[in-house]
Scaffold this motif. Structure first.
Motif, PDB file in Angstrom:
ATOM      1  N   GLY A 114       1.599 -12.016   1.520  1.00 21.89           N
ATOM      2  CA  GLY A 114       0.721 -11.625   0.424  1.00 21.89           C
ATOM      3  C   GLY A 114       0.871 -10.135   0.150  1.00 21.89           C
ATOM      4  O   GLY A 114      -0.094  -9.432  -0.119  1.00 21.89           O
ATOM      5  N   ALA A 115       2.099  -9.652   0.277  1.00 26.86           N
ATOM      6  CA  ALA A 115       2.334  -8.213   0.187  1.00 26.86           C
ATOM      7  C   ALA A 115       3.373  -7.902  -0.879  1.00 26.86           C
ATOM      8  O   ALA A 115       4.342  -8.633  -1.039  1.00 26.86           O
ATOM      9  CB  ALA A 115       2.802  -7.693   1.534  1.00 26.86           C
ATOM     10  N   ASN A 116       3.158  -6.833  -1.596  1.00 26.04           N
ATOM     11  CA  ASN A 116       4.118  -6.432  -2.616  1.00 26.04           C
ATOM     12  C   ASN A 116       4.634  -5.035  -2.350  1.00 26.04           C
ATOM     13  O   ASN A 116       3.885  -4.138  -2.001  1.00 26.04           O
ATOM     14  CB  ASN A 116       3.464  -6.458  -3.997  1.00 26.04           C
ATOM     15  N   LEU A 117       5.927  -4.921  -2.538  1.00 31.51           N
ATOM     16  CA  LEU A 117       6.539  -3.607  -2.402  1.00 31.51           C
ATOM     17  C   LEU A 117       6.215  -2.867  -3.689  1.00 31.51           C
ATOM     18  O   LEU A 117       6.588  -3.315  -4.760  1.00 31.51           O
ATOM     19  CB  LEU A 117       8.044  -3.825  -2.282  1.00 31.51           C
ATOM     20  N   ASN A 118       5.471  -1.777  -3.628  1.00 31.76           N
ATOM     21  CA  ASN A 118       5.215  -1.152  -4.919  1.00 31.76           C
ATOM     22  C   ASN A 118       5.878   0.199  -5.120  1.00 31.76           C
ATOM     23  O   ASN A 118       5.804   0.753  -6.198  1.00 31.76           O
ATOM     24  CB  ASN A 118       3.722  -1.140  -5.279  1.00 31.76           C
ATOM     25  N   ARG A 119       6.515   0.726  -4.122  1.00 32.42           N
ATOM     26  CA  ARG A 119       7.303   1.932  -4.348  1.00 32.42           C
ATOM     27  C   ARG A 119       8.361   2.035  -3.274  1.00 32.42           C
ATOM     28  O   ARG A 119       8.101   1.733  -2.105  1.00 32.42           O
ATOM     29  CB  ARG A 119       6.406   3.162  -4.315  1.00 32.42           C
ATOM     30  N   ILE A 120       9.535   2.428  -3.656  1.00 30.68           N
ATOM     31  CA  ILE A 120      10.554   2.669  -2.630  1.00 30.68           C
ATOM     32  C   ILE A 120      11.468   3.785  -3.109  1.00 30.68           C
ATOM     33  O   ILE A 120      11.816   3.851  -4.283  1.00 30.68           O
ATOM     34  CB  ILE A 120      11.356   1.379  -2.303  1.00 30.68           C
ATOM     35  N   SER A 121      11.791   4.696  -2.226  1.00 28.49           N
ATOM     36  CA  SER A 121      12.704   5.761  -2.616  1.00 28.49           C
ATOM     37  C   SER A 121      13.587   6.092  -1.431  1.00 28.49           C
ATOM     38  O   SER A 121      13.263   5.765  -0.292  1.00 28.49           O
ATOM     39  CB  SER A 121      11.920   6.999  -3.037  1.00 28.49           C
ATOM     40  N   LYS A 122      14.706   6.719  -1.720  1.00 27.66           N
ATOM     41  CA  LYS A 122      15.638   6.995  -0.638  1.00 27.66           C
ATOM     42  C   LYS A 122      15.845   8.494  -0.473  1.00 27.66           C
ATOM     43  O   LYS A 122      16.130   9.206  -1.428  1.00 27.66           O
ATOM     44  CB  LYS A 122      16.969   6.309  -0.917  1.00 27.66           C
ATOM     45  N   ASN A 123      15.646   8.932   0.747  1.00 26.53           N
ATOM     46  CA  ASN A 123      15.912  10.320   1.064  1.00 26.53           C
ATOM     47  C   ASN A 123      16.455  10.265   2.484  1.00 26.53           C
ATOM     48  O   ASN A 123      15.707  10.279   3.440  1.00 26.53           O
ATOM     49  CB  ASN A 123      14.607  11.113   0.966  1.00 26.53           C
ATOM     50  N   ASP A 124      17.732  10.066   2.600  1.00 26.22           N
ATOM     51  CA  ASP A 124      18.398   9.710   3.847  1.00 26.22           C
ATOM     52  C   ASP A 124      17.955   8.320   4.302  1.00 26.22           C
ATOM     53  O   ASP A 124      18.733   7.387   4.335  1.00 26.22           O
ATOM     54  CB  ASP A 124      18.178  10.759   4.940  1.00 26.22           C
ATOM     55  N   ARG A 125      16.664   8.178   4.611  1.00 24.42           N
ATOM     56  CA  ARG A 125      16.140   6.845   4.913  1.00 24.42           C
ATOM     57  C   ARG A 125      15.367   6.335   3.685  1.00 24.42           C
ATOM     58  O   ARG A 125      15.119   7.089   2.761  1.00 24.42           O
ATOM     59  CB  ARG A 125      15.209   6.902   6.126  1.00 24.42           C
ATOM     60  N   PHE A 126      14.992   5.060   3.742  1.00 28.74           N
ATOM     61  CA  PHE A 126      14.168   4.518   2.655  1.00 28.74           C
ATOM     62  C   PHE A 126      12.697   4.711   3.007  1.00 28.74           C
ATOM     63  O   PHE A 126      12.283   4.436   4.129  1.00 28.74           O
ATOM     64  CB  PHE A 126      14.445   3.026   2.475  1.00 28.74           C
ATOM     65  N   HIS A 127      11.935   5.184   2.035  1.00 22.70           N
ATOM     66  CA  HIS A 127      10.493   5.332   2.244  1.00 22.70           C
ATOM     67  C   HIS A 127       9.802   4.405   1.257  1.00 22.70           C
ATOM     68  O   HIS A 127      10.147   4.402   0.081  1.00 22.70           O
ATOM     69  CB  HIS A 127      10.074   6.778   2.025  1.00 22.70           C
ATOM     70  N   TYR A 128       8.885   3.613   1.755  1.00 19.72           N
ATOM     71  CA  TYR A 128       8.290   2.631   0.847  1.00 19.72           C
ATOM     72  C   TYR A 128       6.805   2.445   1.092  1.00 19.72           C
ATOM     73  O   TYR A 128       6.256   2.817   2.124  1.00 19.72           O
ATOM     74  CB  TYR A 128       9.015   1.290   0.942  1.00 19.72           C
ATOM     75  N   ASN A 129       6.242   1.852   0.087  1.00 18.94           N
ATOM     76  CA  ASN A 129       4.813   1.620   0.102  1.00 18.94           C
ATOM     77  C   ASN A 129       4.554   0.158  -0.203  1.00 18.94           C
ATOM     78  O   ASN A 129       5.121  -0.396  -1.132  1.00 18.94           O
ATOM     79  CB  ASN A 129       4.206   2.499  -0.997  1.00 18.94           C
ATOM     80  N   ILE A 130       3.705  -0.444   0.607  1.00 13.00           N
ATOM     81  CA  ILE A 130       3.436  -1.867   0.415  1.00 13.00           C
ATOM     82  C   ILE A 130       1.970  -2.071   0.125  1.00 13.00           C
ATOM     83  O   ILE A 130       1.100  -1.454   0.741  1.00 13.00           O
ATOM     84  CB  ILE A 130       3.849  -2.662   1.679  1.00 13.00           C
ATOM     85  N   GLN A 131       1.724  -2.948  -0.847  1.00 13.93           N
ATOM     86  CA  GLN A 131       0.339  -3.246  -1.183  1.00 13.93           C
ATOM     87  C   GLN A 131       0.010  -4.644  -0.707  1.00 13.93           C
ATOM     88  O   GLN A 131       0.709  -5.609  -1.008  1.00 13.93           O
ATOM     89  CB  GLN A 131       0.197  -3.152  -2.690  1.00 13.93           C
ATOM     90  N   LEU A 132      -1.042  -4.730   0.097  1.00 12.00           N
ATOM     91  CA  LEU A 132      -1.441  -6.047   0.610  1.00 12.00           C
ATOM     92  C   LEU A 132      -2.468  -6.643  -0.323  1.00 12.00           C
ATOM     93  O   LEU A 132      -3.460  -6.009  -0.654  1.00 12.00           O
ATOM     94  CB  LEU A 132      -2.016  -5.896   2.024  1.00 12.00           C
ATOM     95  N   ASN A 133      -2.232  -7.859  -0.748  1.00  9.27           N
ATOM     96  CA  ASN A 133      -3.123  -8.485  -1.728  1.00  9.27           C
ATOM     97  C   ASN A 133      -4.484  -8.809  -1.134  1.00  9.27           C
ATOM     98  O   ASN A 133      -4.583  -9.213   0.017  1.00  9.27           O
ATOM     99  CB  ASN A 133      -2.506  -9.782  -2.244  1.00  9.27           C
ATOM    100  N   PRO A 134      -5.523  -8.667  -1.949  1.00 13.11           N
ATOM    101  CA  PRO A 134      -6.860  -8.949  -1.446  1.00 13.11           C
ATOM    102  C   PRO A 134      -7.059 -10.425  -1.099  1.00 13.11           C
ATOM    103  O   PRO A 134      -7.872 -10.741  -0.258  1.00 13.11           O
ATOM    104  CB  PRO A 134      -7.774  -8.533  -2.590  1.00 13.11           C
ATOM    105  N   ASP A 135      -6.272 -11.326  -1.718  1.00  7.54           N
ATOM    106  CA  ASP A 135      -6.514 -12.737  -1.445  1.00  7.54           C
ATOM    107  C   ASP A 135      -5.916 -13.200  -0.114  1.00  7.54           C
ATOM    108  O   ASP A 135      -6.134 -14.308   0.331  1.00  7.54           O
ATOM    109  CB  ASP A 135      -6.014 -13.622  -2.597  1.00  7.54           C
ATOM    110  N   ASP A 136      -5.165 -12.334   0.517  1.00  7.01           N
ATOM    111  CA  ASP A 136      -4.691 -12.663   1.861  1.00  7.01           C
ATOM    112  C   ASP A 136      -5.924 -12.773   2.751  1.00  7.01           C
ATOM    113  O   ASP A 136      -6.785 -11.914   2.746  1.00  7.01           O
ATOM    114  CB  ASP A 136      -3.766 -11.551   2.338  1.00  7.01           C
TER     115      ASP A 136
END
Ligand SMILES: Cc1cc2nc3c(=O)[nH]c(=O)nc-3n(C[C@H](O)[C@H](O)[C@H](O)COP(=O)(O)OP(=O)(O)OC[C@H]3O[C@@H](n4cnc5c(N)ncnc54)[C@H](O)[C@@H]3O)c2cc1C
Ligand code: SF4
Ligand code: SF4
Lengths: 352, 530
Positions: A79-101
């Motif tokens: 129940g999770a969505n990747l909502n941002r990802i960027s690369k700066n040597d490694r990948f940095h990302y942000n995940i949003q967990l849905n409230p209905d989980d």
């Protein structure tokens, strides 16, 4: 390679398999799945055995699922969505967990990073509303995916209109596959054998059911397939034609119109249920995600190995399973194992 | 950690390359039929020929994953090698389909691999290829072909059409386009001018005169018009089959083969490159007909799986053990073990690392000399005894469930909210092949009104034949029951897959109903002869 992180996007057969293989190499994996459940499409499929296993592969989904839950190297976020990802040597990302989980009372975010990202986002079934077959207009026109779920929950086929078993079913193959008007220049590979197997299951449980197949070329190969197809030619009416429109008759049957080569005439025939074998097409968000990750989809819209798309793990982005093009369950598994190997090699070059 | 690679197929070469590059040790074995070009293939991939044993046949394989001892006849000598894992990637055979189409080889009648093998513009090929006239391809007529052959046919026809400007015809049944890019290729050939004749209710008449010239008479099923083609070149497709050496290897390694003779049974648990033996993998052309990408995928699978032997993440399963005092060396265990986990020396013993704990040998051993030791001290006999302690309101059903299939189906049934019989007691076993006659009888003795044995579907047993052993025992017991005037309907064997929650509920409820009709049952016998 102890603590390197790999992000797997998608928890279908392919995502589960790569995650499991990497975990066995000691790699820490985070797996995000947008749905509240794991297993993707295959977990919804019915077993097509009639006494003997029909080798459809559906039960592999259960097995793969059991491999990843309770695995200390794999962190699962459903129940999770990747909502941002960027690369700066490694990948940095942000995940949003849905409230209905069920564990989550409200939307929460979560940030992390990884050395490599695997796109295991799978396929989407083609929406046959675009075809003149009355899907979502006539209740008894369903898709092969609907039939999988129906057989899984009821054991037999039932007409959605009245909950009664159909007496005369037509399967229409290649709905949205091998279709130049839609620019879908691919065969979805699995629908022929899958539909034949489901038809055999229906017929074995209700032998009085009559079954007709409309097809272009029946796909499938190997010894098991020859037997399956031989039985189909004995038990079903196999018509090499693609029907035109479907109409409803006054007594609620479905009228199919097709051109018969033998008599060179247009023929009308009625059925009380029609199953559309819909295509596997690229996910609607595949293109967007691929672009964010810096890879170029093929002209089919899948992100598989085609000329000049320069994937092959360049920059730490990899593809597993049907995100790369139509594959069977067995093929998705071997493809995902290969991806795990490629990722492991990549991590090594980075000294991880 | 050394991996033995058998064969010189592209898949074998690539597996060798992958393993070497990732710092693993390898040994390559080529049998006497391989010529020097095989070594060249490895050299071209940057692999030192020092790793290759030529003129080598595998004689035997003892031991288990991580510790195999392989005996081979190599160049007249017998050598023994310590090996941790094996990759079999022998090339398959291609036989031209001349006979199937009623043709004989002739200057104008060539097999497909003549074009693809030597290269359509190869020196050999170019001499034989006509520069005028029509080209007819015969493929998948009267049998079902495959996408690999279809791709070769379409590529060849495209070359003829575009580069040599020759009219091509493809005569086929079902055109197998279930491969990457094949539908697109199909469209390209059509645009380039290839004419397809697909046969469903008619077949072409293929005639050949004494000089070998071919005439084809056919009905175009779309227009129903008659055609007559006299091609300058007729290209005949090929049937792909396992090689004789592959069959030898199957026997030496004790591998189950499929209906098509390739080195993998159709069992779903071998999905990918697995075989019935841990540490022995079968890749590429030794398991299936795969395209180039498929073969590369297989070699990566082979590399990852052999470089990880012994697989330390395998969960601790039950292990069989033979009590030497009771063993009479009948070798039943050796014959029935699907994983080749019984080592034969002075007496049979179980190799713990190869045993997968199915318990077939336990149930089959006529002397009861084998025990199955569970890591958590689980004991099925105790579980059966404990079941009887409950008050009866409805028939007591004891169901022996295979943990891989029926056990999971039960969970699914509960999860989906289906009603299950009130007095259903499930005893999970590693494989239905573990359910001995004694267990079934002991269930009845502990007041079961009925006993169900729930197995995987035929052809989907992880232990290959565990379900068949179980069925045989159940049938034998039912036979005995009817002789004793005990209702044989109280014992049933049914098949389920892990995803059949609905059917699990259906089977158990129907069984409960049968028992309700039969009323309470009582079986008090102690021993049944095997
Ligand atoms: C009707 C039908 C019948 C079939 N029958 C058979 C059969 O009998 N035998 C067979 O071998 N194959 C069959 N197939 C093919 C089979 O479904 C696929 O091979 C298999 O499901 C592919 O697995 P996958 O992991 O690649 O993709 P999927 O199953 O599509 O899984 C992808 C997962 O990723 C998730 N996801 C997607 N995007 C995101 C995102 N942005 N963020 C997070 N998660 C995301 C999805 O929710 C999904 O769970 C059938 C297919 C269809 C349509
Ligand atoms: S592979 Fe398919 S037919 Fe065979 S047991 Fe599994 S789900 Fe059933
Ligand atoms: S338990 Fe099964 S795997 Fe183990 S030795 Fe016995 S038959 Fe072989």
């Amino acid at each position: 390679m102890d603590s390197s992180n790999v992000l797997v996007i998608g928890g279908g057969i392919a995502g589960l398999t790569t995650a499991h293989e990497l975990s066995k190499l000691g790699v820490k994996v985070e797996l995000v799945e947008k749905e509240p459940f794991l297993g993707g499409h295959a977990i919804q499929f019915t077993c097509k055995a009639i006494e003997s296993c029909a080798k459809c592969g559906a039960c592999m989904a259960e097995e793969k699922l059991n491999n990843v839950i309770h695995n200390e190297n794999i962190k699962i976020l459903t129940g999770a969505n990747l909502n941002r990802i960027s690369k700066n040597d490694r990948f940095h990302y942000n995940i949003q967990l849905n409230p209905d989980d069920k564990n989550q009372s409200k939307c929460t975010g979560y940030s992390s990073s990884a050395d490599a990202v695997i796109m295991a986002t799978g396929f989407e079934p083609f929406d046959p509303v675009k075809k003149p077959y009355g899907y979502r207009v006539f209740k008894n026109v369903i898709t092969n995916l609907d039939l999988e779920r129906m057989l899984k929950t009821n054991g037999i086929a039932l007409k959605p209109s009245d909950g009664m078993p159909p007496s005369k079913i037509a399967f229409i193959q290649c709905v949205g596959s091998r279709d130049s008007k839609l620019n879908h220049l691919w065969c979805s590979k699995i629908c022929c054998a899958s539909a034949l197997r489901m038809a055999h299951v229906i017929k074995s449980r209700k032998p009085e059911t009559s079954v007709t197949f409309f097809y272009i070329d029946i796909q499938g190969s190997g010894k098991d397939f020859e037997a399956l197809y031989q039985k189909a030619k004995e038990d079903f009416q196999m018509i090499r034609a693609i029907p035109g429109d479907i109409y409803k008759t006054e007594d609620d049957w479905l009228k199919i119109n097709y051109f018969d080569n033998l008599s060179k005439a247009s023929i009308e025939e009625v059925y009380d249920m029609v199953v559309l074998s819909v295509a596997m097409i690229p996910g609607s968000k595949t293109k967007e995600l691929a672009e964010i990750l810096g890879i170029i989809p093929c002209d089919t819209g899948f992100v598989g190995s085609c000329k000049n798309n320069g994937i092959a793990g360049s920059g730490g982005v990899f593809v597993a399973g049907t995100a790369g093009g139509p594959l069977s369950i067995a093929e998705s598994i071997t493809h995902a194992v290969k991806t795990a190997w490629d990722v492991a090699k990549y991590l090594k070059t980075r000294g991880r | 950690m050394k991996t033995l690679i058998i064969g010189s197929s592209p898949c074998a070469v690539n597996s060798a390359k992958e393993l070497l590059e990732s710092g693993n040790e390898i040994l390559i074995s080529l049998n006497k039929n391989e010529d020097s070009s095989a070594i060249d293939e490895f050299k071209a991939a940057g692999i030192d020929p020092a790793f290759i044993l030529t003129d080598t046949n595998i004689l035997s394989c003892r031991g288990c994953a991580g510790d195999f001892t392989i005996l081979m006849a190599s160049g007249g000598k017998t050598v023994s090698k310590k090996i941790s894992g094996v990759i079999i990637a022998e090339e398959y055979e291609k036989k031209p389909n001349f006979a199937a189409y009623g043709l004989k080889p002739a200057p104008g009648v060539l097999p497909l691999s003549f074009l693809t093998g030597t290269g359509i513009y190869g020196i050999n090929a170019s001499k034989k290829i006509p520069h005028a006239g029509k080209i007819a391809f015969l493929t998948g007529l009267g049998y079902e072909s495959n996408p690999v052959i279809a791709e070769e046919v379409m590529l060849a026809s495209l070359k003829f059409q575009t580069d040599l400007n020759l009219q091509t015809y493809i005569l086929t049944g079902n055109l197998k386009v279930a491969g990457n890019g094949l539908e697109k290729l199909y469209r390209e050939t059509k645009t380039a001018g290839t004419v397809y004749f697909k046969f469903t209710d008619t077949s072409p008449r293929i005639l050949q005169d004494n000089e070998g010239k071919v005439t084809i008479e056919l009905v175009d099923e779309i227009t129903r018009l008659n055609f007559r083609i006299t091609p300058a070149l007729t290209v005949v497709d090929e049937i792909i089959s396992p090689s004789a050496y592959m069959k030898e290897l199957a026997a030496v390694f004790g591998l189950h083969t499929g209906a098509d003779g390739f080195l993998q049974s159709g069992n779903l648990h071998r999905t990918g490159i697995y075989t019935n033996r841990k540490g022995i993998f079968v890749a590429g052309p030794s398991r299936s007909i795969l395209n180039v990408a498929g073969n590369i995928t297989d070699s990566a699978n082979a590399a990852i799986l052999t470089s990880r032997i012994p697989d330390d993440n395998i969960k601790q399963e039950a292990k069989a053990e033979i009590k030497s005092g009771s063993c009479i060396r009948c070798l039943t265990c050796y014959r029935c073990c699907p994983y080749r986990a019984i080592d034969l020396d002075i007496r049979p013993s179980v190799m713990p690392d190869a045993c997968e704990g199915c318990g077939i040998c336990f149930a089959e051993c006529p002397r009861g000399a084998i025990s199955l030791n569970f890591p958590d001290n689980r004991n099925v006999a105790d579980a059966i005894r404990r079941v009887s302690d409950i008050g009866k309101t409805s028939p007591l059903v004891i169901a022996f469930c295979c943990g891989r299939s029926a056990g999971r189906a039960k969970e699914l049934a509960i999860c989906m909210g289906y009603r299950l019989p009130q007095n259903l007691k499930v005893i999970e076993v590693p494989c239905s092949g573990f359910v001995s006659m004694e267990y079934v009888l002991s269930a009845f003795q502990n007041n079961a009104d009925g006993v169900l044995v729930l197995t995987c579907h035929a052809g989907n047993c992880h232990s290959e034949d565990g379900n068949i052993f179980a069925r045989r025992r159940v049938e034998q017991l039912k036979e005995t029951f009817s002789q004793m005037n005990f209702e044989k309907e109280r014992l049933e064997i049914k098949t389920l897959a892990s995803n059949m929650g609905y059917e699990f509920a259906q089977i158990t409820n129907m069984f409960e109903n049968t028992l309700k009709v039969l009323g309470s049952g009582n079986l008090k016998i102690l021993k049944v002869q095997k």
